[in-house]
Design a protein around this motif. Structure first.
Motif, short mmCIF file in Angstrom:
data_model
loop_
_atom_site.label_atom_id
_atom_site.label_comp_id
_atom_site.label_asym_id
_atom_site.label_seq_id
_atom_site.Cartn_x
_atom_site.Cartn_y
_atom_site.Cartn_z
N LEU A 201 -2.70 -12.13 -3.17
CA LEU A 201 -2.86 -12.49 -1.77
C LEU A 201 -2.24 -11.45 -0.84
O LEU A 201 -2.85 -11.04 0.16
CB LEU A 201 -2.23 -13.86 -1.52
CG LEU A 201 -2.23 -14.37 -0.07
CD1 LEU A 201 -3.66 -14.51 0.43
CD2 LEU A 201 -1.48 -15.69 0.04
N VAL A 202 -1.04 -10.99 -1.17
CA VAL A 202 -0.38 -9.97 -0.34
C VAL A 202 -1.18 -8.67 -0.33
O VAL A 202 -1.39 -8.06 0.72
CB VAL A 202 1.06 -9.72 -0.86
CG1 VAL A 202 1.69 -8.54 -0.12
CG2 VAL A 202 1.91 -10.97 -0.69
N LEU A 203 -1.68 -8.27 -1.49
CA LEU A 203 -2.47 -7.04 -1.57
C LEU A 203 -3.78 -7.18 -0.80
O LEU A 203 -4.20 -6.24 -0.11
CB LEU A 203 -2.75 -6.69 -3.03
CG LEU A 203 -1.54 -6.37 -3.91
CD1 LEU A 203 -1.99 -6.08 -5.33
CD2 LEU A 203 -0.77 -5.19 -3.35
N ALA A 204 -4.43 -8.34 -0.91
CA ALA A 204 -5.68 -8.55 -0.20
C ALA A 204 -5.47 -8.55 1.31
O ALA A 204 -6.28 -7.98 2.06
CB ALA A 204 -6.32 -9.87 -0.65
N LEU A 205 -4.39 -9.16 1.78
CA LEU A 205 -4.10 -9.15 3.22
C LEU A 205 -3.84 -7.74 3.72
O LEU A 205 -4.24 -7.38 4.83
CB LEU A 205 -2.89 -10.04 3.50
CG LEU A 205 -3.10 -11.56 3.37
CD1 LEU A 205 -1.78 -12.29 3.44
CD2 LEU A 205 -4.05 -12.06 4.46
N ALA A 206 -3.18 -6.93 2.89
CA ALA A 206 -2.89 -5.56 3.30
C ALA A 206 -4.16 -4.71 3.37
O ALA A 206 -4.38 -3.97 4.33
CB ALA A 206 -1.88 -4.92 2.34
N VAL A 207 -5.01 -4.84 2.35
CA VAL A 207 -6.23 -4.02 2.31
C VAL A 207 -7.24 -4.50 3.34
O VAL A 207 -8.02 -3.70 3.88
CB VAL A 207 -6.82 -4.06 0.89
CG1 VAL A 207 -8.19 -3.40 0.84
CG2 VAL A 207 -5.89 -3.37 -0.09
N ASP A 208 -7.23 -5.79 3.65
CA ASP A 208 -8.21 -6.34 4.59
C ASP A 208 -8.05 -5.77 5.99
O ASP A 208 -8.98 -5.83 6.79
CB ASP A 208 -8.09 -7.86 4.63
CG ASP A 208 -9.19 -8.51 5.46
OD1 ASP A 208 -10.36 -8.28 5.14
OD2 ASP A 208 -8.86 -9.23 6.42
N ARG A 209 -6.89 -5.20 6.29
CA ARG A 209 -6.69 -4.62 7.62
C ARG A 209 -7.43 -3.31 7.78
O ARG A 209 -7.52 -2.77 8.89
CB ARG A 209 -5.19 -4.38 7.86
CG ARG A 209 -4.37 -5.66 7.86
CD ARG A 209 -2.98 -5.40 8.39
NE ARG A 209 -3.02 -5.00 9.79
CZ ARG A 209 -1.97 -4.50 10.45
NH1 ARG A 209 -0.84 -4.30 9.81
NH2 ARG A 209 -2.08 -4.18 11.71
N GLU A 210 -8.00 -2.76 6.69
CA GLU A 210 -8.82 -1.55 6.71
C GLU A 210 -8.08 -0.38 7.34
O GLU A 210 -8.61 0.33 8.20
CB GLU A 210 -10.14 -1.82 7.44
CG GLU A 210 -11.00 -2.87 6.75
CD GLU A 210 -12.34 -3.06 7.43
OE1 GLU A 210 -12.56 -2.41 8.47
OE2 GLU A 210 -13.16 -3.84 6.91
N LEU A 211 -6.87 -0.17 6.88
CA LEU A 211 -6.11 1.00 7.30
C LEU A 211 -6.61 2.23 6.54
O LEU A 211 -7.35 2.11 5.56
CB LEU A 211 -4.62 0.77 7.04
CG LEU A 211 -3.99 -0.41 7.78
CD1 LEU A 211 -2.54 -0.59 7.35
CD2 LEU A 211 -4.08 -0.20 9.29
N PRO A 212 -6.22 3.44 6.96
CA PRO A 212 -6.66 4.64 6.24
C PRO A 212 -6.25 4.60 4.77
O PRO A 212 -5.11 4.29 4.44
CB PRO A 212 -5.94 5.77 6.99
CG PRO A 212 -5.74 5.24 8.38
CD PRO A 212 -5.50 3.78 8.21
N GLY A 213 -7.21 4.92 3.90
CA GLY A 213 -6.94 4.90 2.46
C GLY A 213 -7.16 3.55 1.81
O GLY A 213 -6.83 3.38 0.62
N SER A 214 -7.72 2.58 2.52
CA SER A 214 -7.91 1.24 1.96
C SER A 214 -8.84 1.25 0.75
O SER A 214 -8.62 0.52 -0.22
CB SER A 214 -8.46 0.29 3.03
OG SER A 214 -7.53 0.11 4.08
N ASP A 215 -9.89 2.06 0.79
CA ASP A 215 -10.83 2.10 -0.33
C ASP A 215 -10.15 2.57 -1.60
O ASP A 215 -10.42 2.06 -2.69
CB ASP A 215 -12.00 3.02 0.01
CG ASP A 215 -12.87 2.46 1.13
OD1 ASP A 215 -12.84 1.22 1.32
OD2 ASP A 215 -13.56 3.24 1.79
N LEU A 216 -9.26 3.56 -1.49
CA LEU A 216 -8.54 4.04 -2.66
C LEU A 216 -7.63 2.95 -3.23
O LEU A 216 -7.55 2.75 -4.45
CB LEU A 216 -7.71 5.27 -2.30
CG LEU A 216 -6.79 5.82 -3.41
CD1 LEU A 216 -7.62 6.27 -4.61
CD2 LEU A 216 -5.94 6.96 -2.88
#
Length: 296
Positions: free
Chosen positions: A90-105
């Motif tokens: 959940l924590v990782l998904a919330l962080a990546v969902d913000r679509e910050l630079p490097g999210s795809d990696l």
């Protein structure tokens, strides 16, 4: 209105369904019936006539203190592994969902551990967290036996739980990220305009809307923690159930009882008890937890 497709003869649909029905019979119904039969009989390990013994196999299983130890270990493993893996996902998904630079990696990196087989992960962590040469070796040099899974059963249980969490957090991450992407962006933008920060938006908007996904992961992860192939593979390759049966989960005990001890009847009885425990926990989850889940 669409017309329903109908076969003109009975043999054609039967021919199409026959391979699947045969596989279901061979790999599901036949083993299930055999397990129930063996649980109430005394099955000779090398063939021969089986003797009906009624509930004797279950009485023997329940009288064994090592069996109850395996039940306790399985409960700790399943609850701790499932809950922490879901929390990390959940924590990782919330962080990546913000679509910050490097999210795809980061998405690729977070999912990658799930592609690794459980036994391979167990072997790798045996070296990574080795008390002599691993990451905690400097602490062991200062404080002897600060970390020693080969000697202390509590340390060994923590080790296998860590491996399970490391591998399955990526699985929970996939579903939770998909759930977050279905949350209307207009709600998050409105909350942001009202002055809510990322943490407040996650607690008040995103996590409540993820309730169906979280409930699904809870049921799935608890089942995996009890009977999953990764559970057996991780424990068997990392600790082998030791030290002193401290990591002997129920599924490992059943396999050892059947294929090393050649006690097919006792292993079958333990399998039925394990299935019963899973059914009980699943019923509790659907009976009490699902009431708090809102699908609309």
């Amino acid at each position: 209105m669409d017309k329903r497709s109908v076969f003109k003869s009975w043999w054609l649909p039967t021919a199409f369904a026959a391979p699947q029905l045969l596989l279901i019979f061979l790999f599901f119904y036949w083993p299930a019936v055999s397990v129930v039969k063996w649980a109430f009989t005394l099955e000779p390990p090398f063939g021969g006539a089986a003797e009906f013994v009624g509930w004797a196999n279950f009485v023997e299983v329940f009288a064994d203190p090592l069996y109850w130890s395996s039940v306790t270990v399985s409960l700790i493993f399943a609850f701790c592994g499932a809950s922490v893996a879901i929390l990390i996902g959940l924590v990782l998904a919330l962080a990546v969902d913000r679509e910050l630079p490097g999210s795809d990696l980061f998405r690729f990196v977070y999912i990658l551990p799930f592609a690794i087989a459980g036994p391979a992960a167990g072997m790798a962590f045996r070296f990574i967290l080795s008390p002599e040469r691993g990451l905690l070796a400097p602490l062991n040099a200062l404080y002897p036996d600060f970390w020693n899974p080969a000697k202390y059963s509590a340390h060994a249980l923590i080790l296998v739980i860590i491996i399970f969490i490391w591998k399955w957090a990526g699985y929970t991450f996939i579903f939770l990220l998909a759930g977050l992407q279905s949350v209307p962006r207009s709600l998050l933008e409105a909350a942001s305009m009202d002055g809510s920060g990322p943490i407040r938006r996650a607690i008040d908007i995103q996590v409540p809307l993820l309730a169906p996904t979280l409930f699904f992961l809870l049921v799935t992860m608890m089942t995996e923690g009890f009977v999953g192939s990764d559970t057996f593979g991780i424990v068997e390759r990392t600790t082998g159930g030791g030290p002193n049966h401290g990591t002997e989960v129920m599924v490992l005990r059943i396999v050892n009882e059947a294929f090393q001890g050649l006690n097919y009847s006792g292993a079958s009885a333990q399998s039925i008890v394990l299935i019963g425990l899973i059914m009980i926990f699943t019923f509790i989850q659907f009976r009490f937890i699902e009431k708090r889940v809102h699908y609309k």
